[in-house]
Write an enzyme that holds these catalytic residues in place. Structure first.
Site, mmCIF file in Angstrom:
data_model
loop_
_atom_site.group_PDB
_atom_site.id
_atom_site.type_symbol
_atom_site.label_atom_id
_atom_site.label_comp_id
_atom_site.label_asym_id
_atom_site.label_seq_id
_atom_site.Cartn_x
_atom_site.Cartn_y
_atom_site.Cartn_z
ATOM 1 N N TYR A 40 -71.176 35.134 29.552
ATOM 2 C CA TYR A 40 -72.488 35.470 28.999
ATOM 3 C C TYR A 40 -73.323 36.106 30.097
ATOM 4 O O TYR A 40 -72.831 36.950 30.833
ATOM 5 C CB TYR A 40 -73.133 34.227 28.376
ATOM 6 C CG TYR A 40 -74.243 34.576 27.421
ATOM 7 C CD1 TYR A 40 -74.048 35.497 26.398
ATOM 8 C CD2 TYR A 40 -75.490 33.985 27.546
ATOM 9 C CE1 TYR A 40 -75.060 35.840 25.526
ATOM 10 C CE2 TYR A 40 -76.519 34.316 26.669
ATOM 11 C CZ TYR A 40 -76.297 35.252 25.673
ATOM 12 O OH TYR A 40 -77.307 35.586 24.809
ATOM 13 N N LYS A 95 -57.768 31.977 2.603
ATOM 14 C CA LYS A 95 -57.112 33.230 2.958
ATOM 15 C C LYS A 95 -57.186 33.464 4.465
ATOM 16 O O LYS A 95 -56.204 33.871 5.095
ATOM 17 C CB LYS A 95 -57.792 34.383 2.205
ATOM 18 C CG LYS A 95 -56.965 35.658 2.125
ATOM 19 C CD LYS A 95 -55.709 35.431 1.303
ATOM 20 C CE LYS A 95 -54.921 36.698 1.121
ATOM 21 N NZ LYS A 95 -55.352 37.485 -0.029
ATOM 22 N N GLU A 137 -60.635 40.789 -1.970
ATOM 23 C CA GLU A 137 -60.011 39.639 -2.640
ATOM 24 C C GLU A 137 -60.801 39.253 -3.884
ATOM 25 O O GLU A 137 -62.037 39.194 -3.856
ATOM 26 C CB GLU A 137 -59.976 38.446 -1.674
ATOM 27 C CG GLU A 137 -59.109 37.307 -2.130
ATOM 28 C CD GLU A 137 -57.626 37.575 -1.913
ATOM 29 O OE1 GLU A 137 -56.817 36.842 -2.508
ATOM 30 O OE2 GLU A 137 -57.287 38.487 -1.157
ATOM 31 N N GLY A 197 -54.034 45.407 -15.519
ATOM 32 C CA GLY A 197 -55.182 45.265 -14.640
ATOM 33 C C GLY A 197 -54.809 45.609 -13.210
ATOM 34 O O GLY A 197 -53.881 46.385 -12.964
ATOM 35 N N ALA A 198 -55.515 45.003 -12.261
ATOM 36 C CA ALA A 198 -55.333 45.345 -10.857
ATOM 37 C C ALA A 198 -53.891 45.162 -10.405
ATOM 38 O O ALA A 198 -53.271 46.075 -9.847
ATOM 39 C CB ALA A 198 -56.277 44.499 -9.996
ATOM 40 N N ALA A 199 -53.326 43.971 -10.631
ATOM 41 C CA ALA A 199 -51.967 43.700 -10.163
ATOM 42 C C ALA A 199 -50.939 44.519 -10.920
ATOM 43 O O ALA A 199 -49.992 45.058 -10.331
ATOM 44 C CB ALA A 199 -51.660 42.210 -10.292
ATOM 45 N N ASN A 288 -50.255 31.820 -13.123
ATOM 46 C CA ASN A 288 -50.427 30.464 -12.600
ATOM 47 C C ASN A 288 -51.638 29.796 -13.245
ATOM 48 O O ASN A 288 -52.647 30.448 -13.484
ATOM 49 C CB ASN A 288 -50.652 30.524 -11.074
ATOM 50 C CG ASN A 288 -49.365 30.497 -10.296
ATOM 51 O OD1 ASN A 288 -48.466 29.748 -10.633
ATOM 52 N ND2 ASN A 288 -49.284 31.316 -9.271
ATOM 53 N N ASN A 317 -45.181 34.993 -3.882
ATOM 54 C CA ASN A 317 -46.495 34.634 -3.358
ATOM 55 C C ASN A 317 -46.953 35.694 -2.367
ATOM 56 O O ASN A 317 -46.186 36.095 -1.482
ATOM 57 C CB ASN A 317 -46.422 33.252 -2.687
ATOM 58 C CG ASN A 317 -47.780 32.708 -2.323
ATOM 59 O OD1 ASN A 317 -48.551 33.342 -1.615
ATOM 60 N ND2 ASN A 317 -48.081 31.507 -2.797
#
Length: 385
Positions: A40, A95, A137, A197-199, A288, A317
């Site tokens: 510092y 995450k 995410e 959708g997204a996936a 899931n 996963n």
């Protein structure tokens, strides 16, 4: 075949989350006056002056170049839906914990109290000096497509929406394994994707990039085809580059004679429809906690079955992908995560299985320590392509 069920009490779960799952740590101790003067004041001023004179030095003398921002607006969290930013923070902390555990990458969870794409993009542009990559995410479609696209254009660092591309990478890795088990050329397979959708869109795109030519997507209204009215921009784009046989109708019409079923949007697919698929069919029921069809039922008709759950074989996963992808991109100094890097990541995941490949082992365990380094190396190797 099922693995032993893991039973965890509510008390244990809440105790593990008490105070959050993350903390910061020092890279060197601050236990003497000399150490303080270096880390510092006054020593830090020399480093700040140097960076002010040459901004590229920030990559060397701060953690930003190896720091991932894990960003969500809480609009599409797990299977819980739009639960808001505060309720999404435990997931983002998790995450970040996975980034550290599997790729030794530091990351910061950032939850934003807005769903406005303009505000989200502007916020991350302003925060750019703080981080070296962005992991988007749990942002709902179709906004997630726009937000990711705009951030890729605006930022000079890797950006990836994991719900899209992490899923797609691991699905491709699993299909590489399953195709080898059933001794089929993956490119010749007829693939049905339930969920646009997204996936679903990302999975279809990466499979096309990997050479699959016959993909049919469905949403809640049925098969996407070029003559169907009312499709949004992203669904219309997929209708134009998929469904080469011009199928119409619903799941029954799509699955008849198909080689692969990929479930990404919940709902129920009865065994009678799986029975109409081609011999040695492949079923990835990834919703899931309840797969589109129970694995034991699917195995009556399919040669290879995978889910997103840890208590059945072949868990698909995202943790197999995203830690190594970001590690490799950051190590290589890449400004973008390209389609080639995603395909390379999938091939690396599949390569780890090696001689263990079987109908019940088409991808490695999420706890296999070889996965993230293999993915990182593969991604870095093609980062200049």
């Amino acid at each position: 075949m099922t693995r032993s069920q893991i039973v965890v009490s509510d008390e244990e779960i809440f105790a593990a989350h008490l105070g959050g799952k993350l903390s910061t740590a020092l890279s060197s101790p601050l236990d003497t006056e000399r150490a303080l003067s270096i880390a510092y004041t006054p020593g830090v001023a020399q480093v700040s002056r140097a960076i002010a004179a040459d901004h590229t030095l920030a990559a060397r003398y701060t953690w930003a170049n190896q720091l991932v921002a894990v960003v969500s607006d809480g609009s599409a969290v797990l299977g819980l839906g739009d639960i808001g930013p505060a309720a999404s923070l435990p997931v983002m902390e998790g995450k970040s914990a996975l980034f550290k555990a599997f790729a030794d990458l530091d990351s910061i969870p950032i939850v934003l109290d807005t769903k406005d794409p303009d505000e989200i993009v502007e916020t991350l542009i302003r925060l750019r000096p703080t981080f070296g990559a962005v992991n988007l995410e749990d942002i709902s479609a179709p906004r997630c497509f726009e937000i990711e696209r705009r951030l890729i254009e605006a930022l000079d660092c890797p950006v990836m929406h994991d719900d899209q591309h992490g899923t797609a990478i691991v699905v491709l890795a699993a299909l590489l394994g399953a195709a080898k088990v059933v001794e089929r050329d993956m490119a010749s397979m007829r693939v049905v994707v339930s969920g646009a959708g997204a996936a679903g869109v990302a999975c279809a795109k990466i499979l096309i990039a990997a050479g699959v030519t016959d993909i049919t997507l469905l949403d809640t209204q049925g098969i996407l085809h070029k003559d169907r009215e009312g499709l949004n921009t992203h669904k219309a784009e997929m209708a134009a580059c998929s469904n080469p046989r011009g199928l119409t109708g619903g799941m029954a019409e799509a699955l008849a004679g198909a080689d692969v079923f990929l479930g990404l949007c919940g709902g129920v697919v009865p065994g009678e429809l799986i029975a109409t698929m081609a011999p040695n069919a492949i079923v990835f029921a990834l919703s899931n906690p309840d797969p589109e069809i129970h694995p034991d039922e699917a195995r009556k008709y399919a040669a290879v079955v995978a889910t997103g759950r840890s208590d059945f074989p072949n868990q698909i996963n995202n943790v197999l992908a995203f830690p190594g992808v970001f590690r490799g991109a950051l190590d290589a100094g890449a400004r973008r995560i390209t389609e080639r890097m995603k395909v390379a990541a999938a091939e690396a995941i599949f390569s780890v299985v090696g001689d263990d490949l079987s109908a019940d082992c088409i991808v490695p365990s999420v706890l296999d320590p070889r996965v993230a380094p293999a993915v990182a190396q593969a991604v870095a190797a093609v980062s200049g392509d």
